[in-house]
Design an enzyme around this catalytic site. Sequence first.
Site, PDB file in Angstrom:
ATOM      1  N   PRO A 187       0.769  -1.248   0.000  1.00 36.36           N
ATOM      2  CA  PRO A 187       0.000   0.000   0.000  1.00 36.36           C
ATOM      3  C   PRO A 187       0.802   1.302   0.000  1.00 36.36           C
ATOM      4  CG  PRO A 187       0.001  -0.937   2.180  1.00 36.36           C
ATOM      5  CD  PRO A 187       0.703  -1.936   1.290  1.00 36.36           C
ATOM      6  N   CYS A 188       1.485   1.577  -1.086  1.00 32.94           N
ATOM      7  CA  CYS A 188       2.199   2.852  -1.209  1.00 32.94           C
ATOM      8  C   CYS A 188       1.222   4.022  -1.288  1.00 32.94           C
ATOM      9  CB  CYS A 188       3.134   2.835  -2.412  1.00 32.94           C
ATOM     10  SG  CYS A 188       2.316   2.487  -3.976  1.00 32.94           S
TER      11      CYS A 188
END
Length: 176
Positions: free
Chosen positions: A145-146
């Site tokens: 989850p950047c």
Amino acid sequence: MARDAAEANLIDVAYRTVDSPLGELLLAATGAGLVRVAFAVEGHDLVLDRLSSTVSPRVLRYPKRLDPVARELDEYFAGTRKAFDLDLDFQLATGFRREVLRHLPEIEYGSTASYAVVAAASGSPRAVRAVGTACAKNPLPVVVPCHRVVRSDGSLGQYAGGPELKAVLLNLESGR
């Protein structure tokens, strides 16, 4: 043909596409796990060519290998999955970039962290720009989850799929 190739262990990279609220996503996996998630804006054919030159030329459309990934993505987009439970192949990220990617799942669903916080968690508190580069080059967006990494002032910053898609993901996770 794909089934025969799989049974003969001739597929090094299997891929498929899935529809999502973000548009069509390309999913690719090696025997070790999910190696690439790509947005349509990245050019799926270009991504497959890069996988062929960097991972293996034995790339074949074989959706079955990616069924668990597609299922977990469906659950995530439906709001019933908050964390992914998939084998991941990080071979497309090396060094500090890989270290950053390993820390991103620690940011809780529905939360964000600044690039500076992620830099500190990755062991290099002054490497804020390097964290930004690691997020920009994340080969596994959504799953790693950047999109949860934002600027210190709370603004979104950039995203491989575009800032609009980053906002869609953050809104999905916040229940908006």
